[in-house]
Structure formats: structure tokens, C-alpha cells
Design a protein around this motif. Structure first.
Motif, PDB file in Angstrom:
ATOM      1  N   PHE A 110      -9.370  47.898  36.718  1.00 46.78           N
ATOM      2  CA  PHE A 110      -9.144  46.535  37.181  1.00 46.78           C
ATOM      3  C   PHE A 110      -8.974  46.539  38.702  1.00 46.78           C
ATOM      4  CE2 PHE A 110      -7.632  47.097  32.898  1.00 46.78           C
ATOM      5  CZ  PHE A 110      -8.220  46.037  32.222  1.00 46.78           C
ATOM      6  N   LYS A 111      -8.908  45.368  39.293  1.00 45.58           N
ATOM      7  CA  LYS A 111      -8.828  45.293  40.757  1.00 45.58           C
ATOM      8  C   LYS A 111      -7.583  45.983  41.295  1.00 45.58           C
ATOM      9  CE  LYS A 111     -11.584  41.150  41.597  1.00 45.58           C
ATOM     10  NZ  LYS A 111     -11.580  39.762  42.137  1.00 45.58           N
ATOM     11  N   ALA A 112      -6.444  45.771  40.631  1.00 43.14           N
ATOM     12  CA  ALA A 112      -5.177  46.277  41.158  1.00 43.14           C
ATOM     13  C   ALA A 112      -4.801  47.654  40.641  1.00 43.14           C
ATOM     14  CB  ALA A 112      -4.060  45.288  40.833  1.00 43.14           C
ATOM     15  N   TYR A 113      -5.369  48.055  39.523  1.00 45.06           N
ATOM     16  CA  TYR A 113      -4.962  49.337  38.940  1.00 45.06           C
ATOM     17  C   TYR A 113      -6.012  49.865  37.971  1.00 45.06           C
ATOM     18  CZ  TYR A 113      -3.837  46.738  34.658  1.00 45.06           C
ATOM     19  OH  TYR A 113      -3.914  45.960  33.533  1.00 45.06           O
ATOM     20  N   THR A 114      -5.840  51.140  37.613  1.00 45.69           N
ATOM     21  CA  THR A 114      -6.618  51.770  36.555  1.00 45.69           C
ATOM     22  C   THR A 114      -5.636  52.131  35.446  1.00 45.69           C
ATOM     23  OG1 THR A 114      -8.155  52.690  38.158  1.00 45.69           O
ATOM     24  CG2 THR A 114      -8.180  53.649  35.960  1.00 45.69           C
ATOM     25  N   GLY A 115      -6.036  51.911  34.204  1.00 45.25           N
ATOM     26  CA  GLY A 115      -5.093  52.136  33.115  1.00 45.25           C
ATOM     27  C   GLY A 115      -5.636  53.036  32.023  1.00 45.25           C
ATOM     28  N   ILE A 116      -4.705  53.684  31.334  1.00 44.69           N
ATOM     29  CA  ILE A 116      -5.049  54.445  30.143  1.00 44.69           C
ATOM     30  C   ILE A 116      -4.244  53.844  28.993  1.00 44.69           C
ATOM     31  CG2 ILE A 116      -3.319  56.221  30.746  1.00 44.69           C
ATOM     32  CD1 ILE A 116      -5.080  58.251  29.242  1.00 44.69           C
ATOM     33  N   TRP A 117      -4.953  53.522  27.915  1.00 43.38           N
ATOM     34  CA  TRP A 117      -4.307  52.934  26.747  1.00 43.38           C
ATOM     35  C   TRP A 117      -4.092  53.985  25.678  1.00 43.38           C
ATOM     36  CZ3 TRP A 117      -7.451  49.844  29.680  1.00 43.38           C
ATOM     37  CH2 TRP A 117      -6.992  48.556  29.967  1.00 43.38           C
ATOM     38  N   PHE A 118      -2.968  53.876  25.006  1.00 44.39           N
ATOM     39  CA  PHE A 118      -2.700  54.682  23.821  1.00 44.39           C
ATOM     40  C   PHE A 118      -2.629  53.703  22.648  1.00 44.39           C
ATOM     41  CE2 PHE A 118      -1.089  57.030  27.418  1.00 44.39           C
ATOM     42  CZ  PHE A 118      -1.472  58.342  27.157  1.00 44.39           C
ATOM     43  N   PHE A 119      -3.615  53.800  21.750  1.00 40.28           N
ATOM     44  CA  PHE A 119      -3.702  52.823  20.672  1.00 40.28           C
ATOM     45  C   PHE A 119      -2.475  52.852  19.764  1.00 40.28           C
ATOM     46  CE2 PHE A 119      -8.039  52.765  22.079  1.00 40.28           C
ATOM     47  CZ  PHE A 119      -8.469  51.474  21.806  1.00 40.28           C
ATOM     48  N   GLN A 120      -1.842  54.017  19.642  1.00 39.34           N
ATOM     49  CA  GLN A 120      -0.596  54.131  18.891  1.00 39.34           C
ATOM     50  C   GLN A 120       0.531  54.576  19.830  1.00 39.34           C
ATOM     51  OE1 GLN A 120       0.071  53.351  15.646  1.00 39.34           O
ATOM     52  NE2 GLN A 120      -1.999  52.536  15.461  1.00 39.34           N
ATOM     53  N   GLY A 121       0.519  53.993  21.024  1.00 37.28           N
ATOM     54  CA  GLY A 121       1.477  54.371  22.053  1.00 37.28           C
ATOM     55  C   GLY A 121       2.929  54.095  21.686  1.00 37.28           C
ATOM     56  N   GLY A 122       3.146  53.166  20.765  1.00 38.70           N
ATOM     57  CA  GLY A 122       4.503  52.866  20.333  1.00 38.70           C
ATOM     58  C   GLY A 122       5.174  54.036  19.634  1.00 38.70           C
ATOM     59  N   LEU A 123       4.368  55.012  19.196  1.00 41.67           N
ATOM     60  CA  LEU A 123       4.900  56.206  18.544  1.00 41.67           C
ATOM     61  C   LEU A 123       5.256  57.316  19.529  1.00 41.67           C
ATOM     62  CD1 LEU A 123       2.439  56.455  15.517  1.00 41.67           C
ATOM     63  CD2 LEU A 123       4.838  55.769  15.422  1.00 41.67           C
ATOM     64  N   LEU A 124       4.767  57.202  20.766  1.00 41.66           N
ATOM     65  CA  LEU A 124       5.008  58.258  21.750  1.00 41.66           C
ATOM     66  C   LEU A 124       6.466  58.253  22.215  1.00 41.66           C
ATOM     67  CD1 LEU A 124       1.790  57.925  23.952  1.00 41.66           C
ATOM     68  CD2 LEU A 124       2.209  59.519  22.084  1.00 41.66           C
ATOM     69  N   LYS A 125       6.998  59.429  22.496  1.00 45.52           N
ATOM     70  CA  LYS A 125       8.395  59.531  22.938  1.00 45.52           C
ATOM     71  C   LYS A 125       8.589  58.819  24.275  1.00 45.52           C
ATOM     72  CE  LYS A 125       9.147  64.025  20.680  1.00 45.52           C
ATOM     73  NZ  LYS A 125       7.744  64.359  20.325  1.00 45.52           N
ATOM     74  N   ASP A 126       7.595  58.905  25.169  1.00 48.36           N
ATOM     75  CA  ASP A 126       7.630  58.263  26.484  1.00 48.36           C
ATOM     76  C   ASP A 126       8.946  58.539  27.204  1.00 48.36           C
ATOM     77  OD1 ASP A 126       6.782  56.762  28.659  1.00 48.36           O
ATOM     78  OD2 ASP A 126       7.370  54.842  27.779  1.00 48.36           O
ATOM     79  N   SER A 127       9.295  59.808  27.302  1.00 45.15           N
ATOM     80  CA  SER A 127      10.567  60.205  27.911  1.00 45.15           C
ATOM     81  C   SER A 127      10.663  59.826  29.393  1.00 45.15           C
ATOM     82  CB  SER A 127      10.762  61.715  27.768  1.00 45.15           C
ATOM     83  OG  SER A 127       9.675  62.413  28.366  1.00 45.15           O
ATOM     84  N   GLN A 128       9.497  59.635  30.028  1.00 49.16           N
ATOM     85  CA  GLN A 128       9.481  59.294  31.454  1.00 49.16           C
ATOM     86  C   GLN A 128       9.321  57.791  31.704  1.00 49.16           C
ATOM     87  OE1 GLN A 128      10.023  61.756  33.786  1.00 49.16           O
ATOM     88  NE2 GLN A 128      10.412  62.969  31.941  1.00 49.16           N
ATOM     89  N   ASN A 129       9.315  57.016  30.628  1.00 45.84           N
ATOM     90  CA  ASN A 129       9.204  55.545  30.736  1.00 45.84           C
ATOM     91  C   ASN A 129       7.989  55.095  31.557  1.00 45.84           C
ATOM     92  OD1 ASN A 129      11.629  54.962  29.268  1.00 45.84           O
ATOM     93  ND2 ASN A 129      12.786  55.594  31.073  1.00 45.84           N
ATOM     94  N   LYS A 130       6.846  55.666  31.221  1.00 45.31           N
ATOM     95  CA  LYS A 130       5.610  55.329  31.936  1.00 45.31           C
ATOM     96  C   LYS A 130       4.829  54.191  31.269  1.00 45.31           C
ATOM     97  CE  LYS A 130       5.854  58.673  35.021  1.00 45.31           C
ATOM     98  NZ  LYS A 130       5.977  58.383  36.472  1.00 45.31           N
TER      99      LYS A 130
END
Length: 201
Positions: free
Chosen positions: A57-77
């Protein structure tokens, strides 16, 4: 958004973020994914299941995780780009190529975890739509109230079709867009055709 048939074409069509999306792609393709294009974006699958998506996108590039709600995401990214609508999908946004480079090891760890979850069959299933009340927007309701024939046709549709019609009008932000969408669905309601029937064939 310009349609792309391949990921190479997608990258060429997003010149502003070309280096960033190329770097993200190189990280993702080092894993055993099947690469394809879905919904106009690069998508990466394992065993026929969507695991990762990339977007520029204009402001950013993103990576999606289709089941991202299951990830621990310890770094709050991760963020939920559609809070209240999406239960499973999460997105990690990068504002610069250096941000991707600095986080490459962590990105790989998140991808590893996403692959492990997919292989283990872990999945957040969407909330059944039948549990939500059918709310008809005022633009559609006013037409139904003044046209008994149209109202009868609408009532003969399945609950899923009724929800699709209602949400199609409700999600339009401008009144002009709501009216255009209303004009589009009236013949469909009358003919017994669902808004998304063509995708179900």
C-alpha cells in the motif's frame, strides 16, 4: 487496484513499495509454500490452506497471517485490520524496508509458528452468521415498505441472501453508493438471485 495474474506482475504494479514487497517475498518463499494470487494479493498456501498473504500500500507493506489470532505474538506486532469483523486474520505492517530487515528473524519465527499451527489443524472458525440478528438498512427497508411484490420476493430468499443484501447496502459509506448498490440488487431480489451466487457455482 490493478489486477495482477502473477506475483511478479503484482510487484511490478506496486513500484512505490517494490523493494519492501520483494524482500518480504524472499523471506516467505524460503518456506515450503505454494505461491498464488487470490483477491488481487499474493497468497501462500500449505496443503491447500491459506497461511500467509502479502500486501503493498502507499503507506506500508504488510504480511497477513490468515490464522494470526492463534499466534503467540509475544512482541505485539500484529493488528486486526478489521476489528469486529475478522476473528482469525492478523496483519504485521512495515513502514520501511529497514524495518523488515531488522525484524527478519522474528518474521521467520512467526511464519514457523503459523506453519506449525496449520499442520496441526489449529483453526479459528468464523462466528456463525446465523447468530447475528438480520438488520435491514433504512435504504432497503423503505423500498420494501413501498413495494409489496419486492417485499414478497425478498422474504422468499434464504437468510444468508438477506444478510448479503443488507450488508452490501450497509457497508457503503456514501449515500450515493448506497443508492447505486440498491439499484443493483433490486433486480436480483426480484429474480431470486443471491448477491454472491456466482461465487458459489
Amino acid at each position: 487496484m490493478k489486477k495482477s495474474k502473477t506475483v511478479d506482475e503484482y510487484i511490478l504494479n506496486h513500484a512505490d513499495q517494490r523493494d519492501a514487497i520483494t524482500l518480504l517475498r524472499s523471506i516467505v518463499t524460503s518456506f515450503p509454500f505454494q505461491e498464488t494470487i487470490k483477491w488481487l494479493f499474493p497468497v501462500y498456501m500449505i496443503n491447500g490452506k491459506n497461511v500467509i498473504g502479502l500486501g503493498s500500500f502507499k503507506a506500508y507493506t504488510g504480511i497477513w497471517f490468515f490464522q494470526g489470532g492463534l499466534l503467540k505474538d509475544s512482541q505485539n506486532k500484529l493488528v486486526n485490520a478489521q476489528e469486529g469483523k475478522t476473528q482469525a486474520m492478523r496483519q504485521w505492517r512495515f513502514n520501511s524496508i529497514s524495518e523488515i530487515q531488522e525484524n527478519e528473524e522474528l518474521i521467520r519465527a512467526y511464519i514457523d509458528e503459523a506453519i506449525e499451527n496449520q499442520k496441526a489443524g489449529r483453526e479459528i472458525k468464523p462466528m456463525p452468521r446465523t447468530s447475528k440478528p438480520l438488520i435491514i438498512p433504512k435504504e432497503l427497508q423503505s423500498v420494501l415498505d413501498t413495494d409489496n411484490s419486492l417485499k414478497e420476493s425478498f422474504e422468499s430468499h434464504s437468510l444468508t441472501n438477506k444478510r448479503d443484501f443488507a450488508e452490501y447496502i450497509e457497508t457503503a459509506k456514501r449515500e450515493e453508493t448506497k443508492q447505486k448498490r440498491l439499484e443493483k440488487i433490486i433486480p436480483m431480489i426480484q429474480s431470486g438471485e443471491g448477491l454472491n451466487d456466482k461465487y458459489k457455482r
